[in-house]
Design an enzyme around this catalytic site. Structure first.
Site, short mmCIF file in Angstrom:
data_model
loop_
_atom_site.label_atom_id
_atom_site.label_comp_id
_atom_site.label_asym_id
_atom_site.label_seq_id
_atom_site.Cartn_x
_atom_site.Cartn_y
_atom_site.Cartn_z
N MET A 75 83.66 -8.02 38.26
CA MET A 75 82.48 -9.00 38.45
C MET A 75 83.06 -10.65 38.18
O MET A 75 82.77 -11.25 38.97
CB MET A 75 81.54 -8.65 37.81
CG MET A 75 80.71 -7.40 38.03
SD MET A 75 79.74 -7.44 39.73
CE MET A 75 78.63 -8.47 39.42
N LYS A 104 78.13 -9.94 23.97
CA LYS A 104 77.69 -11.06 24.85
C LYS A 104 77.36 -12.15 23.72
O LYS A 104 77.64 -13.44 23.93
CB LYS A 104 76.47 -10.78 25.57
CG LYS A 104 76.90 -9.99 26.93
CD LYS A 104 75.62 -9.51 27.65
CE LYS A 104 75.75 -8.24 28.81
NZ LYS A 104 76.67 -9.13 29.62
N VAL A 110 81.12 -10.00 30.73
CA VAL A 110 81.73 -9.00 30.11
C VAL A 110 80.75 -7.74 29.98
O VAL A 110 79.82 -7.65 30.63
CB VAL A 110 81.94 -9.53 28.54
CG1 VAL A 110 82.77 -10.89 28.47
CG2 VAL A 110 80.56 -9.85 27.93
N ASP A 121 89.60 -14.09 29.56
CA ASP A 121 89.77 -12.79 29.16
C ASP A 121 90.26 -12.64 27.68
O ASP A 121 91.10 -13.84 27.34
CB ASP A 121 90.24 -11.84 30.12
CG ASP A 121 89.56 -10.58 30.31
OD1 ASP A 121 89.54 -9.98 29.10
OD2 ASP A 121 88.90 -10.01 31.33
N SER A 140 73.13 -7.09 34.14
CA SER A 140 72.23 -6.34 35.35
C SER A 140 70.89 -5.81 34.68
O SER A 140 70.22 -5.52 35.49
CB SER A 140 73.01 -5.26 36.06
OG SER A 140 73.52 -4.44 35.08
N GLU A 159 78.19 -4.50 29.03
CA GLU A 159 76.79 -4.71 28.81
C GLU A 159 76.58 -4.24 27.52
O GLU A 159 75.98 -3.24 27.07
CB GLU A 159 75.91 -3.79 29.81
CG GLU A 159 75.95 -4.27 31.12
CD GLU A 159 75.05 -5.28 31.46
OE1 GLU A 159 73.83 -5.20 31.93
OE2 GLU A 159 75.57 -6.50 31.13
N HIS A 211 72.52 -12.76 37.88
CA HIS A 211 72.78 -11.46 38.22
C HIS A 211 73.37 -11.36 39.66
O HIS A 211 72.56 -11.42 40.78
CB HIS A 211 71.56 -10.47 38.23
CG HIS A 211 71.67 -9.17 38.54
ND1 HIS A 211 70.99 -8.34 38.76
CD2 HIS A 211 73.18 -8.37 38.66
CE1 HIS A 211 71.47 -6.82 39.07
NE2 HIS A 211 72.78 -7.18 38.85
#
Length: 720
Positions: free
Chosen positions: A331, A414, A407, A350, A436, A409, A457
């Site tokens: 993503m 987060k 990152v 990252d 999402s 879920e 999203h």
């Protein structure tokens, strides 16, 4: 006062008439009543003055050459209008037929795009000239609106290119071709380097070809590739139905079938009879509900969304300059590419440099392929990659006016990301999360400037999926929402705006489809029948295949969080599909990522076959669910959940619902979207509500009509 006209007439001393299409009441020329009347009058005048006319050039005063039919008029057509519509379309065809059989050379000087009716006008000319390297596009995209070319487009392209090439290069997919590609296919004859050269070159061609006419009006002309009367080609024609079925996968699209029929039947008769055949198939589509659905969802609702209906007013247009993308997985890598391609400076961060570099390599792979295909030059490729910085260092994100977190879920992860970034990014930076399902309002608590926090999203693969679902949290400011909307347009995504809720709109709705499919599997529906019913309903892939793509482990986690949240409010959330998820996870088959789900996969992750153990190891009953019920349960469950989203204020517009479902979750295009499907259901909204009640009695309360649906049904109103 002179009568209004859509065509300007200018005749030079050289005897060449230049007709400039210029509708005074519209920004684009369309095949409305004014055009039809003016064109008929103009052709009659040309015929009357033919002795003093050397040739004709048709061009346009608009940015585009001609935009095609007036969709508001077309979408208003009803079955009772069929006879009138047939006569009107026949008259328009006759006008163009008179033009091409005039006995004088006619050239189309295409100063801009010629799509649909615009290209059909050009095809009735004897020569077509366009501008090289422009943004103009040429094609017959009517199939994407549930229609077919209604002004001779099928008849002429088939005679020009042959049945197979016309069908596959233009008619069945609705391709919009760039100038060079249009020349390669054969619908444009030549290119000039500068728009100023168009008229000069058109007039020169007329002088060089005083006796020009259409090749199909020449005695003995043979359609390229042959006709069904040719035994060798008859075998090819016989394969077209199976080819079409494979392409549509059984979905109930009418337009492709009518296009093939008109193309094949039209080759076996003279041009004028072929035009009448095309006309009958055109009117059949024009008066259908499917065309109305597709025009509404794919055109009018798309215009509403892109036009800023959901963007807060009073805020200046905003362009992001530097974006920090955190998380370089699939993503994040896709988001980084789209931002860099749009000209933004991108910092792709990252936890390891190796992971960040792999993320950047994703962009390199895309642009390298584009260079190989001739779609991109090396300078542009290098510029895109130069705009992406792969890093592990937070300091490299300094000054970013946009953050997009991508990152895992996990709310804690987060929160840590934003706590770190908020210290270095620019004041007032948009803080976006690519979650999402996780509620935005809760995630925003991790930052001090909650008014700048918003959900962004994206859909996978990001470089191909056109939708961006923007989620406004409880404290998100209108200024931030406006910026997010502008960002979507900046990176060439279609934005829909929704309010905060677990799963938002798209994830919440697609989840109901997957669960319903799994529930039917648990009831005893054969897995192959389930997959076939899904695609025959019009979905792009089967429900078990999409389950593997989404991953049952992820779904289980989402379902657990949803059930826990429902328990807190006392709302029932259990679903019969949960049992199948649990069984598959116990068997160690969560989906494609682990190369084991409802399907088997090879070492590269390529799907090979349906897992033979599905029937033996997944708990199932012995219910006999009618095939039509399987299809309707999938369509209904998503439509009903969308009504609930609208009822709860998660959705803020019908257009966002339809566009989001078409572009984001693969709701069948023939429906026009989740709410247009209800509007266009046979018998209308009331009939849909009645059918939902029947499904509820048969299969469960999840099909019970929400109060908003009942209200619409009782008042005779629609979702508009």
């Amino acid at each position: 006062m002179s009568e209004q006209t859509a065509i300007r007439w200018e005749k030079g001393d050289d005897g060449i008439v230049v007709l400039t299409l210029d509708d005074p009441g519209q920004s684009a020329n369309t095949m409305n009543d004014l055009y039809q009347k003016t064109m008929q009058h103009t052709v009659t005048r040309i015929e009357a003055e033919k002795g003093a006319i050397r040739g004709v050039v048709i061009t346009s005063a608009k940015k585009t050459f001609f935009a095609g039919g007036d969709l508001r008029d077309l979408s208003a057509a009803r079955p009772d209008d069929a006879a009138r519509l047939f006569d009107e379309a026949a008259a328009a065809k006759n006008t163009l037929r008179r033009l091409e059989t005039l006995g004088r050379p006619v050239v189309a000087a295409l100063n801009g795009s010629a799509l649909g009716g615009g290209l059909e006008i050009a095809l009735a000319c004897h020569h077509r000239i366009a501008v090289a390297g422009s943004n103009a596009r040429f094609g017959l995209p009517e199939v994407t609106l549930g229609l077919l070319p209604g002004a001779g487009g099928i008849v002429r392209t088939v005679r020009m290119l042959g049945i197979e090439k016309a069908l596959h290069s233009l008619l069945l997919q609705g391709q919009r071709l760039a100038p060079a590609a249009a020349v390669e296919v054969g619908i444009v004859d030549e290119l000039v380097e500068d728009p100023e050269q168009l008229l000069e070159r058109a007039k020169a061609w007329i002088r060089q070809h005083p006796d020009a006419g259409q090749p199909w009006d020449t005695p003995g002309y043979a359609i390229p590739g042959g006709t069904p009367a040719n035994p060798s080609f008859a075998a090819v024609v016989q394969t077209l139905p199976s080819v079409l079925r494979k392409q549509l996968r059984g979905a109930p699209y009418l337009a492709p079938r009518n296009i093939v029929a008109a193309a094949v039947e039209g080759t076996q008769v003279d041009v004028d009879t072929a035009l009448r055949i095309e006309n009958r198939y055109f009117v059949d589509l024009l008066t259908s509900q499917m065309a109305k659905n597709m025009i509404q969802g794919t055109f009018f609702d798309m215009q509403t969304v892109a036009g800023g209906h959901s963007r807060p007013g009073g805020h200046p247009t905003w362009n992001a300059r530097k974006v920090a993308v955190v998380g370089a997985g699939m993503m994040g890598a896709g988001i980084a590419y789209c931002c860099a391609r749009a000209g933004l400076e991108v910092v792709l961060k990252d936890v390891t440099l190796e992971a960040a570099e792999v993320g950047k390599a994703y962009s390199a792979k895309i642009v390298d392929k584009a260079v190989t295909r001739g779609q991109l030059d090396t300078a542009t490729r290098d510029a895109v990659l130069d705009r992406i910085t792969a890093t592990t260092t937070v300091a490299d994100c300094a000054g970013a006016d946009l953050v997009i977190e991508a990152v895992f879920e996990n709310p804690d992860l987060k929160a840590a990301v934003f706590a770190e970034l908020e210290l270095v990014v620019a004041d007032g930076a948009v803080l976006g999360s690519n979650t999402s399902t996780l509620p935005i309002t809760g995630l925003a608590e991790a930052v001090s400037a909650q008014e700048n926090f918003i959900g962004l999203h994206f859909f996978s693969p990001v470089d191909k999926m056109p939708l961006l679902e923007i989620i406004s949290g409880a404290r998100t400011s209108d200024a931030t929402l406006a910026k997010a909307f502008d960002l979507a347009l900046q990176i060439k995504k279609t934005p829909i705006v929704v309010n905060d809720s677990r799963g938002f709109f798209t994830s919440r709705v697609i989840g109901t489809r997957v669960l319903e499919g799994l529930a039917m599997l648990g009831e005893g529906v054969d897995p192959i029948s389930l997959e076939r019913a899904t695609t025959e309903a019009g979905y792009p892939v089967g429900v078990l295949q999409i389950s593997d793509e989404l991953n049952l482990q992820t779904m289980h986690k989402i379902r657990t969080e949803t059930l826990n949240a429902a328990a807190d409010t006392g709302a029932p959330a259990a679903h019969p599909g949960d049992t199948v998820i649990a069984a598959m996870l116990e068997l160690g088959r969560p989906g494609r990522a682990q190369r084991a789900g409802f399907f088997d996969y090879d070492e590269h992750g390529t799907r090979t076959r349906l897992w033979p153990g599905v029937r033996d190891h997944v708990p199932g009953g012995d219910a006999e669910v009618p095939f039509e019920d399987i299809k309707e349960r999938l369509l209904f469950v998503e439509a009903l959940e969308s009504v609930r989203c609208l009822e709860e204020g998660v959705l803020i517009s019908v257009a966002d619902a339809n566009v989001g479902s078409l572009l984001g979750i693969g709701y069948p295009t023939w429906t026009g979207g989740v709410l247009q499907y209800i509007n266009g259901y046979p018998g209308g909204v009331a009939a849909f509500a009645a059918r939902a009640e029947i499904l509820a009695k048969e299969y469960g309360d999840r099909f019970a009509p929400p109060a908003l649906l009942i209200e619409k049904a009782s008042t005779g109103s629609t979702f508009a």
